[in-house]
Structure formats: C-alpha cells, structure tokens
Scaffold this active site. Structure first.
Site, PDB file in Angstrom:
ATOM      1  N   GLN A 220      11.357  -1.119  -3.650  1.00 29.55           N
ATOM      2  CA  GLN A 220      12.224  -1.954  -4.494  1.00 29.55           C
ATOM      3  C   GLN A 220      12.395  -1.348  -5.877  1.00 29.55           C
ATOM      4  O   GLN A 220      13.404  -1.544  -6.534  1.00 29.55           O
ATOM      5  CB  GLN A 220      11.597  -3.346  -4.670  1.00 29.55           C
ATOM      6  CG  GLN A 220      11.268  -4.029  -3.377  1.00 29.55           C
ATOM      7  CD  GLN A 220      12.165  -5.220  -3.118  1.00 29.55           C
ATOM      8  OE1 GLN A 220      13.115  -5.436  -3.839  1.00 29.55           O
ATOM      9  NE2 GLN A 220      11.874  -5.976  -2.083  1.00 29.55           N
TER      10      GLN A 220
ATOM     11  N   SER B 183       0.873  -1.184   0.000  1.00 26.88           N
ATOM     12  CA  SER B 183       0.000   0.000   0.000  1.00 26.88           C
ATOM     13  C   SER B 183       0.903   1.225   0.000  1.00 26.88           C
ATOM     14  O   SER B 183       1.120   1.859   1.029  1.00 26.88           O
ATOM     15  CB  SER B 183      -0.878   0.028   1.259  1.00 26.88           C
ATOM     16  OG  SER B 183      -1.581  -1.165   1.444  1.00 26.88           O
ATOM     17  N   GLU B 184       1.461   1.527  -1.172  1.00 32.40           N
ATOM     18  CA  GLU B 184       2.500   2.560  -1.222  1.00 32.40           C
ATOM     19  C   GLU B 184       1.996   3.941  -0.830  1.00 32.40           C
ATOM     20  O   GLU B 184       2.711   4.711  -0.182  1.00 32.40           O
ATOM     21  CB  GLU B 184       3.123   2.613  -2.618  1.00 32.40           C
ATOM     22  CG  GLU B 184       4.022   1.425  -2.954  1.00 32.40           C
ATOM     23  CD  GLU B 184       3.251   0.200  -3.397  1.00 32.40           C
ATOM     24  OE1 GLU B 184       2.015   0.288  -3.523  1.00 32.40           O
ATOM     25  OE2 GLU B 184       3.876  -0.855  -3.616  1.00 32.40           O
TER      26      GLU B 184
ATOM     27  N   ASP C 208       9.117   2.744  -9.682  1.00 30.74           N
ATOM     28  CA  ASP C 208       7.824   2.627 -10.377  1.00 30.74           C
ATOM     29  C   ASP C 208       6.669   2.321  -9.406  1.00 30.74           C
ATOM     30  O   ASP C 208       5.540   2.715  -9.636  1.00 30.74           O
ATOM     31  CB  ASP C 208       7.902   1.515 -11.426  1.00 30.74           C
ATOM     32  CG  ASP C 208       9.146   1.637 -12.294  1.00 30.74           C
ATOM     33  OD1 ASP C 208       9.014   1.862 -13.490  1.00 30.74           O
ATOM     34  OD2 ASP C 208      10.274   1.533 -11.743  1.00 30.74           O
TER      35      ASP C 208
ATOM     36  N   HIS D 209       9.786  -1.202 -14.498  1.00 28.45           N
ATOM     37  CA  HIS D 209      10.753  -1.437 -13.420  1.00 28.45           C
ATOM     38  C   HIS D 209      12.031  -0.615 -13.615  1.00 28.45           C
ATOM     39  O   HIS D 209      13.074  -0.960 -13.095  1.00 28.45           O
ATOM     40  CB  HIS D 209      11.128  -2.925 -13.348  1.00 28.45           C
ATOM     41  CG  HIS D 209      10.141  -3.754 -12.586  1.00 28.45           C
ATOM     42  ND1 HIS D 209       8.816  -3.804 -12.897  1.00 28.45           N
ATOM     43  CD2 HIS D 209      10.291  -4.562 -11.501  1.00 28.45           C
ATOM     44  CE1 HIS D 209       8.181  -4.618 -12.050  1.00 28.45           C
ATOM     45  NE2 HIS D 209       9.059  -5.085 -11.190  1.00 28.45           N
TER      46      HIS D 209
END
Ligand SMILES: Cc1ncc(C[n+]2csc(CCOP(=O)(O)OP(=O)(O)O)c2C)c(N)n1
Ligand SMILES: [Mg+2]
Lengths: 332, 327
Positions: free
Chosen positions: B83, B60-61, B86, B130
């Site tokens: 990580q 849940s960015e 994006d 990515h």
C-alpha cells in the site's frame, strides 16, 4: 572432505573465499542426504557444505566453486557461503534467516500448486535471533506449510554464546505456540538424528504441516576458515573436549563395530574410496579454467523474455491529457 | 478506438488478465482480497480468481518478498503489493541480498520473476512515513528492474511486461496518478523496459520527467509553448534499465537539459541522467543542466508545507527558462 580442504587451504592460497567448515556437525546433513528426494528443496545458511552434499549436488562442482573456477557450481561467482545448485534444488546464502524465509516461500509454492516435495531449511541457532525467522515460523504455522526447519544448535553465533542473546536455549519449545510441531535431540548420535529427521520428513511429506527439529551439536573448528579463533576465549576447553569425545563419526563407528555390522577392513576401504573421490575433485578444480568473460550485464539480467513474447501484444500509446487533477487521497 | 480508463483501473485490468493468462501468476499483499483492494487495483480479483491466488498476507514484508522469491523457484510468478513503499523497507534484505542477486549468484541458472508494486503517497497529509519514493535506491542495485509508469497505458503495459518477464522488478506507482485516465487497449500488451517515450516533440530544451512528475512536466511544456519556447518532454518510463540513447539524442538536438524527478535530489535519478549526458563528449550541452526535485528533507504533513515541498509545473517551467537564459 572438510579436513582435506583445510589441508589445502593455506599452502597455495588458491581457495580465496570464506569457508565455514562443518566438522563436528556431520550427523544432520548426512541423515538428510538419505531422506531427501530430488523434488525437495533445501535451503542452507553459510555453513553450506554438509547441506550441499545432503541434496546430492556434485562434489567436484563444489570444489571448483571454492577454487573460483568456471566449472564451479556457480561459475566461481558465489563461493562456499553463497553456493547453490539449481538442478539439485539446493540453495545457500550467507545472510542469516534470509534463506529460511525463501524456504517458506518454496513450501508455499509447492502447496499452492499441489506439487510433490517439501521444503527444508537448514540453519544455526544464530539465525533465530532474527525477526525474519519468526515471520517465517508464523506463516508456516498459519498456513500449515510443507516445511521442515532444521536448527543445528551449536550454541554459538561466531563468538557469542546463545544465552547472551536469547533467554533460553530451547528453540524447539518456542516455535510450538506458532503451530509448528517440534523435536529437540542430541545431534551427534547419527542413528537417532536419522530416526528423528526421518519421522519429521515423513510428517511434513504427509501433509501434517510444518516441523522444526533442533539438533544440539558443536563445531570443532573456528567459526570461519581453518585458523584458530580460540584467542577470542569464547568457548571453555572442557566444552570443546566433551564434544570432541562425542564426535558423531566416531560414535557411529563404535556403535556399528559393537553390533558387528562393520569391520576395520570395510572402514579403510570406505576411507580410501572417499580419499580417491576427494583427490579427483581437487584435480578437477585445479585443472579447470578461471572464468574470463566480464559480460556484467547478462550476468545480472536475462537476455530473453519468452513468456512475455508469447502472451503479450505490442501497442503504442496515444496522447495523454496531462491537465487532469491528481487523485484525492483517502486512507484506504 | 480504445476506452479511456484510470491508472488504477489499468493496473486492475492488467492483474486480472495476467491471472487469467497463466496459473503461475499469484498476487500477495495486505488486504488485496478486500473490496477496497489496494485503492481499487485488486478489487474483485479474489472473488474471480480465488483467495488462494489473490492472497491476503501477514504484515511481514520481509517474509512476503523472500517468500515470493521461494515461490518463484517453484515456478510461480508472484506479484507483491505494498500500500505504501515505506512499508516495504522491511524487505530490503530480501530485495537487496537475495532477489536482486539471485540470477547472478546462480550463474544465470535460476531466475526469479517477482513483481513488486510499491505505491508512493502524495498529499493529504501523508507525512514522512507514507510518501517516500526510493526509486533511486532500487535502481542502484544490479539485477533489479525499476519502472515508474506515469500514465494508465504505461501502468498496464509495464505491469504485464514485468509479470511475464524473467527478472525481478519494482514498479513505483504514484498514488496521485491513480485517478488519471488515458486510452488503454483492452488486450494484454507490453511496454518494453528501457524504452523512453517522447511525450512531446520540441526544439529548444529537453525536459526529462519521471513518474508522477510527467503530468506537471507536460503542463509546463504547454505553458512554455505559449511563450514561444518549444520543449521536448521525454518520459524514460523505466529507470533500470534507463534509455540513455533517447535522452542523449534529444539533448544533442536541443542543447539544454532539465530533469524533473519525484524524489530527493542528492544521489538521485536526475543526477544519474545528467551524468549520462555530461559524460558524453558529444552531448552538445550549451548550458548547465538543471534538476527539479523535492527538497532534501523528509515530507511534511501540514498542507501548508506540502505546497512548498512538492514542485509543480511552475517550478519546472521556471527551471527551463533558467537554463535557456544561461546559454
Ligand atoms: C544478517 C546477518 N547478520 C550477521 C551475519 C554475520 N554472521 C555470519 S555467521 C554468524 C553467526 C551464525 O551463527 P549460527 O546461525 O548459529 O550458525 P553457525 O555459524 O553457528 O553454524 C554471523 C552473526 C550474517 N551473516 N548475516
Ligand atoms: Mg551457531
């Protein structure tokens, strides 16, 4: 207070910012004002005034803020819909559900540090359209965070009926599977609102995890500003009439008079005290200077780094060898 | 004499020391508590400092970033790890509407020292979701600091400076840099924001390189030195704030400017750097400045196209030769 602001809004055009009045929705913030402690955090959506008041932030600084003066709660930088009062641990903001997520973070911070206090988020049913709201509910349930979600469900997000946007109008039921205890109620019965919120605040305070209270209520005014937005034809007149007959302040007054706990004399004394306080706030705001210094950089960035100064050494790097190959990537 | 450690180890060491220096520091992110530990940058830290301080977070960015802000209000100094950059696009509301403007909105009464680590993938078929480096987006925002460490020394010093600073910061970490080693002091130290480093002194042209373009830019300078061209390589290290005076001073000496940026060209950081120089009537520019960027295209997966997509030392060297010819 809101009526007084409305009366002054247009004549001189001195309050040049959007204001979302909370007339008709007084019960929830008024009840919270009796329940919250200085160590608690309160985060509000755009309809800020009631919540600002609920956290005991100074009224004259609210007025001065709306007037864009240097003495405002935020020096005239934020206005009504983005107002905050750091010392009172009150923080508002207009982007829907954003402040709810921040409230979850404050709850996490309190829990992590085993600090006293709870975090409260006040918002409308419109904010529950947002995915971010559900991220906060999920995390609050998963971590048993000390947070109280307070939804003032006034059925509309600007001119849009909740049932055009959501399948049901019962948010309280929908948070339960996330591990968030919940309760819904008629939000204009002030004593009932106080009782329900009091139990909820106590439950969160005692470490029983997150709770959501959904208070069904209604705003009397337009979504924003004092102008009539009825030309959008989004609310039936009989619905408006019903809720005006159920004004939370009149209902409370009737109840107290019936119980003989209050008489006309006391009411008019209270009213004149409040009018005096409001007049003082207007005078303070209007007599205050406008902010004048631009200093854009220091308004946006800190000028000092006391913690880094105390903890970190100064070092110079030596030569870097650029002929090393790049890292070979792998999924993790 | 300092030991030589990798960029990833430097980040891990900085995080470990920050957690040791202050109870206020916490680390949040998906999988930060696992042995793989964000490519080795958080490995073992949950075991050492506790899983409540190095905490695996739901996917849940947006919440994670907003919650870091809320936690900062209660006195914590959160480090949020992604990580891939994006993934953090989901947190643009928290970054743009809240984090970056918190100090302003509160009229300076409330600051939120939140550090966001954003890793940018490169190569091995990372593909279009990515590999994005959106440093220029973030540097566009007032109230947010943006660092682009290129080496292990800077990765450690900038991370510590950010964690113990008072403003929200995004640190852009090039994944390709993670294995590269450098001498790094053991003690906790700072690299100041807005202070460029002259990585190579030169007379003929100024080459400003950002983040993962620094190693190829230095290799390009090496190639050019063998041709008798003396290049000054400047690494701004942070783009918000940007050390404009250091760049101006170098250009006033060399008269030529090339900027190498690991990202799309249009509306990017290289454009801002060139504008800062060109705006100055005393810039001393003798030829039009040149940008070396990624093409204005999304990143391809296929390794054949990756080779065409990413510029390296040859392209940078060629750009420098080009500017010198034009004068
Ligand atoms: C992210 C976001 N989208 C849209 C808006 C525009 N907007 C302002 S208020 C509002 C409706 C809010 O309704 P609700 O949450 O029910 O609160 P109410 O106004 O009814 O008190 C909308 C859509 C906004 N402020 N933020
Ligand atoms: Mg509503």
């Amino acid at each position: 207070m809101e009526e007084a602001l409305i009366a002054q809004y247009h004549p001189a055009d001195e309050m040049r910012c959007p204001i979302h009045f909370c007339i008709g929705q007084e019960a929830v913030p008024a009840a919270l004002s009796l329940l919250l402690k200085p160590e608690d955090y309160l985060f509000s959506h755009h309809r800020t005034h009631g919540y600002y008041f609920a956290k005991g932030a100074p009224l004259r600084e609210l007025f001065a803020e709306i007037y864009g003066r240097a003495t405002g709660a935020n020096g005239g930088l934020a206005g009504s819909q983005d107002i905050s009062h750091t010392e009172s641990r009150f923080f508002g903001g207009a982007i829907l559900a954003g402040a709810v997520c921040i409230a979850a973070g404050a709850a996490f911070g309190l829990q992590h540090q085993k600090a006293k206090g709870i975090s409260v988020a006040g918002f409308g049913e419109g904010a529950t359209d947002e995915g971010a709201f559900w991220e906060a509910v999920n995390h609050a349930g998963a971590k048993s965070l000390p947070i109280l979600f307070v939804v003032e469900n006034n059925r509309y997000a600007t001119f849009s009926d909740q049932l055009k946007r959501q399948q049901t109008d019962n948010i309280a039921e929908r948070v339960a599977p996330f591990g968030v205890k919940s309760q819904s109620l008629f939000g204009n019965d002030a004593p009932l609102v106080w009782k329900t919120l009091s139990q909820a605040v106590n439950s969160v305070r005692n470490g029983s995890g997150p709770m959501l209270v959904e208070a069904y209520t209604y705003r009397w005014n337009s979504h924003v500003g004092p102008e009539d937005d009825g030309f959008n034809k989004y609310r039936p007149q009989r619905e408006i009439d019903f809720w005006k007959r159920n004004c939370p302040i009149s209902l409370l007054r009737q109840k107290l008079e019936k119980l003989d706990w209050i008489d006309n004399g006391e009411v008019s004394q209270m009213e004149s005290e409040i009018a005096g306080e409001i007049a003082e706030c207007f005078a303070f705001a209007k007599a205050s200077p406008f902010p004048s210094e631009a200093n854009w950089h220091s308004r946006n960035f800190s000028n000092a780094t006391p913690v880094a100064d105390a903890l970190l050494a100064e070092e110079e790097s030596t030569d870097f060898n650029p002929s090393q190959g790049e890292a070979k990537l792998a999924p993790y | 004499m300092n030991r030589s450690i990798s960029y990833a180890e430097a980040i891990r060491e900085a995080t470990d020391q920050a957690l040791g220096l202050s109870d206020q520091v916490i680390v949040l992110g998906q999988l930060v508590d696992t042995p793989s530990g964000i490519f080795g940058t958080t490995t073992g830290l949950a075991e050492k400092h506790g899983a409540d301080r190095v905490q695996d977070y739901p996917v849940s960015e947006n919440l994670m970033t907003a919650a870091a802000l809320g936690a900062a209000l209660t006195g914590l100094r959160p480090v949020v790890c992604h990580q891939r950059l994006d993934f953090m696009i989901y947190s643009m509301d928290a970054i743009t509407n809240w984090l970056a403007l918190w100090r302003f909105k509160s009229n300076g009464k409330s600051g939120v020292p939140v550090t966001i680590r954003a890793i940018v993938g490169k190569g091995w078929g990372q593909g279009p979701q990515h590999s994005k480096s959106l440093h220029a987006w973030f540097a566009h925002l007032p109230g947010l600091r943006v660092a682009m460490p290129a080496t292990a020394f800077d990765a450690k010093g900038l991370l510590l400076e950010s964690i113990f600073g008072e403003d929200p910061t995004i640190i852009i970490e090039g994944r390709g840099l993670f294995s590269m080693k450098e001498e790094v002091p053991e003690k906790p130290y700072r690299v100041r924001f807005g202070k460029a480093l002259i990585r190579r002194v030169g007379r003929d042209a100024t080459l400003v390189a950002l983040g993962s373009m620094v190693p190829p830019a230095m290799r390009a300078a090496e190639i050019l030195a063998q041709e008798g061209i003396s290049v000054e390589v400047i690494d701004p290290r942070t783009i918000s704030p940007l050390d404009r005076p250091a760049i101006l001073e170098s250009v006033s000496k060399t008269g030529h400017l090339v900027v190498a940026e690991p990202g799309w060209q249009s509306f990017g950081a290289a454009a801002e750097i060139i504008a800062a120089v060109a705006e100055n009537p005393a810039s001393g520019l003798k030829s039009p400045p040149v940008r070396v960027n990624f093409p204005d295209s999304h990143t391809p997966m296929s390794m054949a196209l990756e080779k065409l997509y990413y510029p390296g030392e040859q392209e940078i060297a060629e750009a420098v030769r080009g500017t010198l010819k034009k004068s």
